[in-house]
Write a protein that holds these residues in place. Structure first.
Motif, PDB file in Angstrom:
ATOM      1  N   ASP A  20       0.810  -1.224   0.000  1.00  0.00           N
ATOM      2  CA  ASP A  20       0.000   0.000   0.000  1.00  0.00           C
ATOM      3  C   ASP A  20       0.838   1.267   0.000  1.00  0.00           C
ATOM      4  O   ASP A  20       0.598   2.196   0.784  1.00  0.00           O
ATOM      5  N   ASN A  21       1.833   1.309  -0.863  1.00  0.00           N
ATOM      6  CA  ASN A  21       2.706   2.475  -0.906  1.00  0.00           C
ATOM      7  C   ASN A  21       2.997   2.821  -2.364  1.00  0.00           C
ATOM      8  O   ASN A  21       3.353   1.939  -3.154  1.00  0.00           O
ATOM      9  N   PRO A  22       2.866   4.101  -2.737  1.00  0.00           N
ATOM     10  CA  PRO A  22       3.091   4.480  -4.139  1.00  0.00           C
ATOM     11  C   PRO A  22       4.524   4.235  -4.627  1.00  0.00           C
ATOM     12  O   PRO A  22       4.747   4.127  -5.835  1.00  0.00           O
ATOM     13  N   LEU A  23       5.487   4.118  -3.694  1.00  0.00           N
ATOM     14  CA  LEU A  23       6.862   3.798  -4.108  1.00  0.00           C
ATOM     15  C   LEU A  23       6.942   2.418  -4.758  1.00  0.00           C
ATOM     16  O   LEU A  23       7.815   2.157  -5.581  1.00  0.00           O
ATOM     17  N   GLY A  24       6.051   1.519  -4.341  1.00  0.00           N
ATOM     18  CA  GLY A  24       5.962   0.207  -4.984  1.00  0.00           C
ATOM     19  C   GLY A  24       6.884  -0.849  -4.436  1.00  0.00           C
ATOM     20  O   GLY A  24       6.458  -1.948  -4.101  1.00  0.00           O
ATOM     21  N   HIS A  25       8.179  -0.557  -4.350  1.00  0.00           N
ATOM     22  CA  HIS A  25       9.129  -1.579  -3.918  1.00  0.00           C
ATOM     23  C   HIS A  25      10.412  -0.944  -3.389  1.00  0.00           C
ATOM     24  O   HIS A  25      10.689   0.231  -3.643  1.00  0.00           O
ATOM     25  N   THR A  26      11.148  -1.739  -2.657  1.00  0.00           N
ATOM     26  CA  THR A  26      12.518  -1.392  -2.241  1.00  0.00           C
ATOM     27  C   THR A  26      13.477  -2.269  -3.026  1.00  0.00           C
ATOM     28  O   THR A  26      13.246  -3.474  -3.166  1.00  0.00           O
ATOM     29  N   LEU A  27      14.531  -1.679  -3.526  1.00  0.00           N
ATOM     30  CA  LEU A  27      15.586  -2.454  -4.186  1.00  0.00           C
ATOM     31  C   LEU A  27      16.566  -2.929  -3.120  1.00  0.00           C
ATOM     32  O   LEU A  27      17.301  -2.133  -2.532  1.00  0.00           O
ATOM     33  N   VAL A  28      16.525  -4.223  -2.855  1.00  0.00           N
ATOM     34  CA  VAL A  28      17.462  -4.851  -1.920  1.00  0.00           C
ATOM     35  C   VAL A  28      18.633  -5.367  -2.740  1.00  0.00           C
ATOM     36  O   VAL A  28      18.439  -6.072  -3.730  1.00  0.00           O
ATOM     37  N   TYR A  29      19.847  -5.003  -2.337  1.00  0.00           N
ATOM     38  CA  TYR A  29      21.034  -5.406  -3.103  1.00  0.00           C
ATOM     39  C   TYR A  29      21.736  -6.587  -2.440  1.00  0.00           C
ATOM     40  O   TYR A  29      21.893  -6.625  -1.207  1.00  0.00           O
ATOM     41  N   VAL A  30      22.118  -7.537  -3.266  1.00  0.00           N
ATOM     42  CA  VAL A  30      22.837  -8.735  -2.840  1.00  0.00           C
ATOM     43  C   VAL A  30      24.273  -8.590  -3.327  1.00  0.00           C
ATOM     44  O   VAL A  30      24.513  -8.505  -4.536  1.00  0.00           O
ATOM     45  N   VAL A  31      25.205  -8.528  -2.402  1.00  0.00           N
ATOM     46  CA  VAL A  31      26.615  -8.297  -2.747  1.00  0.00           C
ATOM     47  C   VAL A  31      27.417  -9.551  -2.404  1.00  0.00           C
ATOM     48  O   VAL A  31      27.460  -9.978  -1.242  1.00  0.00           O
ATOM     49  N   ASP A  32      28.037 -10.147  -3.397  1.00  0.00           N
ATOM     50  CA  ASP A  32      28.880 -11.319  -3.153  1.00  0.00           C
ATOM     51  C   ASP A  32      30.136 -10.903  -2.407  1.00  0.00           C
ATOM     52  O   ASP A  32      30.727  -9.851  -2.706  1.00  0.00           O
ATOM     53  N   THR A  33      30.553 -11.726  -1.436  1.00  0.00           N
ATOM     54  CA  THR A  33      31.823 -11.508  -0.751  1.00  0.00           C
ATOM     55  C   THR A  33      32.536 -12.849  -0.646  1.00  0.00           C
ATOM     56  O   THR A  33      31.973 -13.905  -0.964  1.00  0.00           O
ATOM     57  N   ASP A  34      33.770 -12.817  -0.163  1.00  0.00           N
ATOM     58  CA  ASP A  34      34.527 -14.061  -0.006  1.00  0.00           C
ATOM     59  C   ASP A  34      33.957 -14.937   1.099  1.00  0.00           C
ATOM     60  O   ASP A  34      34.376 -16.086   1.269  1.00  0.00           O
ATOM     61  N   ARG A  35      32.989 -14.400   1.859  1.00  0.00           N
ATOM     62  CA  ARG A  35      32.398 -15.166   2.940  1.00  0.00           C
ATOM     63  C   ARG A  35      30.926 -15.452   2.679  1.00  0.00           C
ATOM     64  O   ARG A  35      30.185 -15.776   3.596  1.00  0.00           O
ATOM     65  N   GLY A  36      30.506 -15.297   1.450  1.00  0.00           N
ATOM     66  CA  GLY A  36      29.093 -15.467   1.134  1.00  0.00           C
ATOM     67  C   GLY A  36      28.427 -14.127   0.929  1.00  0.00           C
ATOM     68  O   GLY A  36      29.040 -13.073   1.100  1.00  0.00           O
ATOM     69  N   PRO A  37      27.139 -14.126   0.557  1.00  0.00           N
ATOM     70  CA  PRO A  37      26.474 -12.869   0.212  1.00  0.00           C
ATOM     71  C   PRO A  37      26.129 -12.010   1.424  1.00  0.00           C
ATOM     72  O   PRO A  37      25.874 -12.522   2.521  1.00  0.00           O
ATOM     73  N   ALA A  38      26.123 -10.699   1.184  1.00  0.00           N
ATOM     74  CA  ALA A  38      25.637  -9.727   2.167  1.00  0.00           C
ATOM     75  C   ALA A  38      24.500  -8.951   1.515  1.00  0.00           C
ATOM     76  O   ALA A  38      24.433  -8.843   0.284  1.00  0.00           O
ATOM     77  N   LEU A  39      23.601  -8.419   2.333  1.00  0.00           N
ATOM     78  CA  LEU A  39      22.492  -7.620   1.831  1.00  0.00           C
ATOM     79  C   LEU A  39      22.689  -6.153   2.183  1.00  0.00           C
ATOM     80  O   LEU A  39      23.189  -5.821   3.270  1.00  0.00           O
ATOM     81  N   ILE A  40      22.277  -5.287   1.267  1.00  0.00           N
ATOM     82  CA  ILE A  40      22.140  -3.869   1.572  1.00  0.00           C
ATOM     83  C   ILE A  40      20.641  -3.590   1.613  1.00  0.00           C
ATOM     84  O   ILE A  40      19.956  -3.667   0.589  1.00  0.00           O
ATOM     85  N   ASP A  41      20.132  -3.329   2.830  1.00  0.00           N
ATOM     86  CA  ASP A  41      18.704  -3.187   3.131  1.00  0.00           C
ATOM     87  C   ASP A  41      17.979  -4.527   2.947  1.00  0.00           C
ATOM     88  O   ASP A  41      18.536  -5.478   2.385  1.00  0.00           O
ATOM     89  N   THR A  42      16.730  -4.586   3.454  1.00  0.00           N
ATOM     90  CA  THR A  42      16.024  -5.871   3.453  1.00  0.00           C
ATOM     91  C   THR A  42      14.578  -5.781   3.004  1.00  0.00           C
ATOM     92  O   THR A  42      13.999  -6.786   2.608  1.00  0.00           O
TER      93      THR A  42
END
Length: 341
Positions: A20-42
């Motif tokens: 219920d928000n006109p923004l529609g969505h959040t872009l959550v970023y998945v960043v690969d690292t040497d220890r597995g993926p990390a997220l920027i925002d959720t």
């Protein structure tokens, strides 16, 4: 299918819906690292959002249980909402700037009644009519979204690299939209060879087509008069000096030419401040100013909660004008009125 996109260089995005928000969505970023993926925002804490995030991570070739770190640009529920669930599923750490962590801590510990009382007092002081304030006095048992956000367990320190093995992701403090908002500068060559200095995860600080809300986030027990719009304008110039090759924002879409977008945002706020000075040729309260400001729809059509946000934004602009010496408080006025100097 979840809306995922491979942005190259070990970075992908997942479009997580905001209910219920006109923004529609959040872009959550998945960043690969040497220890597995990390997220920027959720994304927002909502069952459909969670399902989309889980599905999107699968499309990215990973899973929630593989996440080892969550980096939060700011405390708003469309960014931080699902952090706790990600941590429960994976054991990941959650990192946030201390100024926004303080807001999270305050939100978790405060009784809803205290928040309603504080908001009623703030709106009364801003000149809101009694019919607008009355529901805040009457609805104190109502549950509000985001009242129990996850408490971060790591601090994002401005200027330092995040603990992501194999990546160079540096925290840039960009207060304004919130006191502890951070952008994250990926100090690596652009995967498509675009000219500029790496990529910038900009959260809500710089968006391609929207001007972020600049309001007030204050501790009821702290009488410090803040200047969030001044903080935001200074932060914008900091981003322009970085000159990233590409900006990866939390809403809408990736874009280039950060300098032009920053110039447009600076010009927008200068134009708005000039317009508000014309309105302040006669004394006005923050509420009266908000009623007269230009929004994306007429004041009569702005819903209740959005009016509170609009008044907060009006007050942030008034504080900027006062700090610049272009407006002043009318002595003895109650509710407080402002007038151009």
């Amino acid at each position: 299918m979840a809306g995922t996109q491979d942005l190259g260089g070990g970075v992908r995005s997942v479009r997580v819906p905001i209910p219920d928000n006109p923004l529609g969505h959040t872009l959550v970023y998945v960043v690969d690292t040497d220890r597995g993926p990390a997220l920027i925002d959720t994304g927002w804490d909502d069952p459909a959002a969670w399902d989309t995030l889980v599905e999107g991570l699968a499309e990215c070739g990973t899973a929630v249980g593989e996440i080892h770190g969550v980096v939060i640009t700011h405390h708003h529920p469309d960014h931080h909402g699902l952090s706790g669930k990600v941590r429960e599923a994976s054991g990941a750490w959650i990192a946030m700037h201390e100024a926004d962590t303080a807001i999270v801590r305050r939100t978790r510990s405060a009784e809803p009644e205290r928040w309603f009382t504080y908001m009623a007092a703030k709106l009364t002081a801003a000149g809101a009519p009694e019919e607008h304030v009355a529901p805040l006095r009457a609805a104190r048992r109502r549950n509000l979204p985001g009242l129990n956000p996850a408490l971060p367990d790591r601090e994002i320190v401005p200027g330092e690299l995040l603990p992501l093995p194999g990546r160079r992701l540096r925290a840039i403090w960009t207060p304004g939209h919130t006191p502890g908002h951070v952008c994250l500068h990926l100090e690596e060559a652009h995967p498509a060879g675009l000219p500029g200095n790496g990529r910038l995860f900009s959260g809500d600080h710089v968006l391609p087509e929207i001007t972020p809300h600049i309001g007030l986030y204050e501790d009821p027990d702290d009488a410090t008069v803040t200047d969030p719009l001044g903080d935001y304008l200074d932060s914008l110039e900091r981003v322009a000096r970085l000159a990233p090759a590409e900006i990866l924002p939390a809403h809408q879409h990736a874009f280039t030419d950060a300098g032009s977008r920053v110039d447009a945002l600076l010009a927008h706020h200068e134009s708005r401040l000039t317009g508000l000075l014309a309105l302040l040729s006669t004394p006005l309260t923050a509420w009266q100013l908000a009623e007269r400001m230009e929004w994306n729809r007429p004041w009569e059509q702005i819903p209740y909660g959005s009016r509170n946000i609009a008044v907060s934004e009006a007050e942030s602009h008034l504080r900027r004008l006062v700090k610049l010496g272009r407006a002043e408080v009318v002595s003895g006025s109650d509710p407080v009125t402002y007038v151009a100097v």
